[in-house]
Design a protein around this motif. Structure first.
Motif, PDB file in Angstrom:
ATOM      1  N   VAL A 145       0.431  -1.485   0.055  1.00 42.76           N
ATOM      2  CA  VAL A 145       0.018   0.092  -0.111  1.00 42.76           C
ATOM      3  C   VAL A 145       1.231   1.293  -0.127  1.00 42.76           C
ATOM      4  O   VAL A 145       0.265   2.536  -0.867  1.00 42.76           O
ATOM      5  N   SER A 148       2.869   1.985  -3.104  1.00 38.07           N
ATOM      6  CA  SER A 148       1.452   2.201  -4.426  1.00 38.07           C
ATOM      7  C   SER A 148       1.421   3.205  -4.561  1.00 38.07           C
ATOM      8  O   SER A 148       1.013   3.695  -5.144  1.00 38.07           O
ATOM      9  N   PRO A 150       3.288   7.120  -5.357  1.00 35.22           N
ATOM     10  CA  PRO A 150       4.533   7.554  -5.873  1.00 35.22           C
ATOM     11  C   PRO A 150       5.690   8.462  -5.274  1.00 35.22           C
ATOM     12  O   PRO A 150       4.880   9.327  -4.154  1.00 35.22           O
TER      13      PRO A 150
ATOM     14  N   PHE B  11      -7.435  -6.761  -4.775  1.00 32.05           N
ATOM     15  CA  PHE B  11      -6.310  -5.383  -3.933  1.00 32.05           C
ATOM     16  C   PHE B  11      -5.819  -4.351  -3.806  1.00 32.05           C
ATOM     17  O   PHE B  11      -6.032  -3.188  -3.610  1.00 32.05           O
ATOM     18  N   THR B  15      -6.085  -1.087  -1.790  1.00 33.13           N
ATOM     19  CA  THR B  15      -5.457  -0.087  -2.049  1.00 33.13           C
ATOM     20  C   THR B  15      -5.585   1.446  -2.108  1.00 33.13           C
ATOM     21  O   THR B  15      -4.921   2.272  -1.077  1.00 33.13           O
ATOM     22  N   ALA B  18      -6.929   3.314   0.819  1.00 38.29           N
ATOM     23  CA  ALA B  18      -6.572   2.740   2.165  1.00 38.29           C
ATOM     24  C   ALA B  18      -5.782   4.330   1.492  1.00 38.29           C
ATOM     25  O   ALA B  18      -5.030   4.779   2.727  1.00 38.29           O
ATOM     26  N   VAL B  19      -5.071   4.382   1.173  1.00 39.98           N
ATOM     27  CA  VAL B  19      -4.346   5.306  -0.095  1.00 39.98           C
ATOM     28  C   VAL B  19      -5.360   6.587   0.315  1.00 39.98           C
ATOM     29  O   VAL B  19      -4.878   8.007   1.210  1.00 39.98           O
ATOM     30  N   THR B  23      -4.828  10.335   2.389  1.00 43.53           N
ATOM     31  CA  THR B  23      -4.083  11.272   1.771  1.00 43.53           C
ATOM     32  C   THR B  23      -5.486  12.437   2.562  1.00 43.53           C
ATOM     33  O   THR B  23      -5.155  13.436   3.084  1.00 43.53           O
ATOM     34  N   MET B  26      -4.489  12.991   6.551  1.00 42.47           N
ATOM     35  CA  MET B  26      -3.204  13.777   5.719  1.00 42.47           C
ATOM     36  C   MET B  26      -2.986  15.785   5.732  1.00 42.47           C
ATOM     37  O   MET B  26      -2.855  16.302   6.623  1.00 42.47           O
ATOM     38  N   MET B  27      -4.247  15.467   4.731  1.00 44.45           N
ATOM     39  CA  MET B  27      -4.535  16.967   4.230  1.00 44.45           C
ATOM     40  C   MET B  27      -5.325  17.892   5.382  1.00 44.45           C
ATOM     41  O   MET B  27      -5.282  19.087   5.219  1.00 44.45           O
ATOM     42  N   THR B 279      -3.266  14.062  -6.125  1.00 45.39           N
ATOM     43  CA  THR B 279      -2.508  13.063  -5.446  1.00 45.39           C
ATOM     44  C   THR B 279      -3.414  11.485  -5.338  1.00 45.39           C
ATOM     45  O   THR B 279      -2.438  10.502  -6.482  1.00 45.39           O
ATOM     46  N   TYR B 282      -2.420  10.468  -9.121  1.00 49.58           N
ATOM     47  CA  TYR B 282      -1.461   9.846  -9.031  1.00 49.58           C
ATOM     48  C   TYR B 282      -1.790   8.553  -8.773  1.00 49.58           C
ATOM     49  O   TYR B 282      -1.313   7.204  -9.317  1.00 49.58           O
ATOM     50  N   ALA B 283      -2.520   8.639  -7.575  1.00 47.23           N
ATOM     51  CA  ALA B 283      -1.791   7.065  -6.699  1.00 47.23           C
ATOM     52  C   ALA B 283      -2.925   6.432  -7.903  1.00 47.23           C
ATOM     53  O   ALA B 283      -2.125   4.941  -8.399  1.00 47.23           O
ATOM     54  N   PHE B 286      -1.240   4.948 -10.229  1.00 44.45           N
ATOM     55  CA  PHE B 286       0.156   4.120  -9.984  1.00 44.45           C
ATOM     56  C   PHE B 286      -0.279   2.553 -10.158  1.00 44.45           C
ATOM     57  O   PHE B 286       0.486   2.096 -10.665  1.00 44.45           O
ATOM     58  N   ILE B 287      -1.578   2.676  -9.227  1.00 37.35           N
ATOM     59  CA  ILE B 287      -2.200   1.731  -9.122  1.00 37.35           C
ATOM     60  C   ILE B 287      -2.613   1.124 -10.462  1.00 37.35           C
ATOM     61  O   ILE B 287      -1.952  -0.489 -10.331  1.00 37.35           O
TER      62      ILE B 287
END
Lengths: 306, 307
Positions: A145, A148, A150, B11, B15, B18-19, B23, B26-27, B279, B282-283, B286-287
């Protein structure tokens, strides 16, 4: 009864005990690696240059008669001269001192970030590999996780969230997911070691899991870890330069090679020396770490011995 | 195979959630409210109206659920805090094709040339082609990209006056960003492919092929290339994201209106919904890329499938 006379049992010449003596001092893995590393001229030159760079960063600001923060409005943008070896910047500060002080920050970030993420990665990967089963699965899913997102995005986000950038927050931002890659490869390497007999022997003797990881797993993965550290130091220095360019790096009056270069690139057409010196230092450091890493990899890899 | 893909997809979704969660919180945990950067003294009603408009007055967890619902059900990433009426999704939809085009062309050229150079360097090891390739690779990895960009802008834009140093609109504007993007990719791939080639050339099956008298070209084409190139697939996912993240610098320096340009300016503007949205974008990228490459990898390397 027939007797055999004693003189038939004398040793007739092979009394030389020196057969068991060692002709040369015994050599262990690390000594052998060092011997092979020394034969690699390019890597040795890189090592020497790095030592010089580190020494300059440590001693040059102390030995110089100038101060990195004393401004001199009457002597702005001076080209390199006998007095100011690297010239002066837009506030008339001595560039020579600033370059080496920036080097302290850059190298500190590179070395610390590499060591911290390597330590965390080793422990994490080691525990995952040792425990196996569902612990391993959960720990590796967490890493997946984290990986994943960047890397640069994480660093930028962390710098934004943490607010003012000093050395500590920068290091935290860079290492928060930086250890994941290490954890992954340490784990796979340790899984390989785990299946070997000496681990079984240690377990049978009742050595605690913690001690097995510390005493057996980590020393056996040391060579690839060292190579990895060498390659990750320059990438951290690079990330710091990148962050400085975005204005998220070290804040004035502190400085780093990245910050010096990015602040100089706007005026580089008129004052190229301000850009040239920090960039030269970054390039030299990157180059030397890369070449030294190549040398270390060859020296530490038993396969390359043939 | 189908089961594997299903498992990976599930999965990937986990993920992603979770991301987004991490995020989002956090923000939201950044001290100070998003209005602080824009105006100093706003009337209390205006502030409240603003908060209500963006749903910032609701409890944090409810905001989170609304956001999650927006992302997965409506493909909505919220609205820019800085520029009212500009949805984040719209900005991404308008700007990412530009980044994708500049970066994509650079990536394709770079990958192709980088792989060719890596192969060449491995086959001609310790001869001059090897040295030339390694020189280029070292140059590309030791100079910070903003220095390369600055130098190129100066050489081609100011001294030679053959290309515009920055801006956007004509094909001339694209030459420098694409070339510099490709240059970085070449450096990475040349090193990687060379190492992979040398490793493969050292394998026992290549020795076997030589021993049974196969011609050198046949050995290279049939036995070495395919096996050496498969590891290069694994770094492709990060290269694709690198196209977008690498754009942070080049788009800013070349003034290209791509997604990296807006991402960086939204960071400087404290435009939190924009930062969060990009963000997440981007995630997702990428995933999804990793998922696709994992599947492709199992297709080209049968050994992975056995597990």
């Amino acid at each position: 009864m027939q007797t055999i006379s004693k003189d038939k049992f004398t040793i007739v010449g092979i009394e030389d005990n020196s057969a068991d003596l060692l002709a040369r001092p015994p050599i262990n893995f690390w000594k052998d690696a060092w011997r092979r590393f020394k034969m690699n001229k390019i890597a040795m030159v890189a090592l020497v240059i790095l030592v010089i760079l580190v020494a300059m960063c440590v001693f040059a600001p102390i030995l110089s008669s100038f101060d990195s923060e004393t401004i001199n409005p009457s002597n702005q943008y001076a080209p390199p001269s006998a007095e100011h070896w690297f010239g002066t910047d837009k506030l008339g500060r001595d560039e020579w001192v600033r370059v080496w002080e920036g080097g302290r920050v850059s190298l500190t970030i590179g070395l610390t970030a590499a060591l911290v993420s390597m330590t965390i990665g080793c422990i994490y990967g080691g525990i995952a590999a040792y425990c196996g089963g569902w612990v391993d699965m959960i720990m590796m899913r967490i890493v997946e996780v984290l990986i994943s997102v960047p890397y640069l995005i994480v660093v930028i986000l962390m710098s934004v969230v943490l607010g003012d950038s000093n050395l500590g927050t920068l290091l935290l931002a860079m290492t928060i997911t930086g250890w994941c890659g290490t954890a992954r490869f340490v784990r796979s390497e340790m899984l390989r070691i785990k299946s070997q007999e000496f681990t079984l022997a240690a377990q049978l003797l009742g050595v605690s899991p913690w001690k097995i990881v510390i005493r057996h797993f980590i020393p056996n993965t040391m060579s690839i870890i060292i190579v990895n550290i060498t390659f990750s130091i320059p990438s951290y220095i690079f990330s710091e330069a990148f962050l400085s360019y975005l204005g998220l790096g070290i804040q004035p009056p502190g400085t780093s090679w990245g910050a010096l270069a990015s602040s100089a690139q706007g005026t580089f057409k008129f004052y190229p020396h301000l850009l040239a010196f920090p960039v030269l230092m970054i390039a030299l450091t990157m180059l030397c770490f890369t070449l030294m890493g190549d040398g270390l990899r060859d020296a530490l890899d038993p396969k390359s011995r043939r | 195979m189908g089961k594997y893909i299903l498992k990976r997809t599930l999965f990937a979704i986990v993920t992603l959630v979770a991301v987004i969660t991490v995020t989002f919180f956090m923000m939201r945990s950044i001290p100070g409210d998003p209005l602080a950067g824009m105006a100093r003294a706003l009337p209390e009603e205006t502030k409240q109206a603003f908060m209500a408009k963006y749903g910032l007055d609701k409890p944090l967890f409810e905001q989170y659920l609304i956001y999650l619902k927006g992302v997965f059900l409506e493909f909505d990433l919220g609205e820019s805090l800085r520029y009212a009426g500009r949805p984040v999704m719209k900005t991404i939809a308008e700007t990412s094709p530009i980044s994708g085009m500049v970066g994509g062309i650079g990536l394709i050229i770079g990958c192709f040339l980088g792989c060719c150079m890596g192969i060449l360097a491995a086959l001609q090891k310790n001869k001059w082609p090897d040295y030339v390739v390694m020189f280029i690779a070292i140059l590309g990895t030791t100079l910070p990209s903003f220095v390369i960009i600055t130098l190129c802008q100066w050489i081609f834009g100011v001294v030679l006056k053959v290309l515009p140093p920055s801006g956007w609109g004509t094909w001339q504007h694209m030459v420098l960003p694409i070339s510099i993007g490709a240059f970085g990719t070449i450096a990475t791939y040349a090193r990687y492919v060379k190492a992979s080639m040398l490793d493969t050339l050292d394998q026992d099956y290549v020795l076997t092929a030589r021993a049974k008298g196969l011609s050198e070209s046949k050995i290279i084409l049939k036995h070495v290339l395919r096996n050496a190139m498969t590891p290069a697939v694994t770094i492709f996912a990060s290269s694709v994201v690198g196209v977008f993240t690498g754009a942070f610098l080049s788009e800013r320096m070349f003034a290209i209106p791509g997604i990296g340009f807006y991402y960086v300016s939204s960071i400087n503007n404290n435009d939190y919904t924009m930062v969060l949205g990009t963000t997440v974008f981007y995630a997702i990228l990428f995933i999804v890329m990793q998922l696709l490459l994992d599947i492709i990898y199992t297709l080209i390397d049968p050994r992975v499938r056995v597990k």
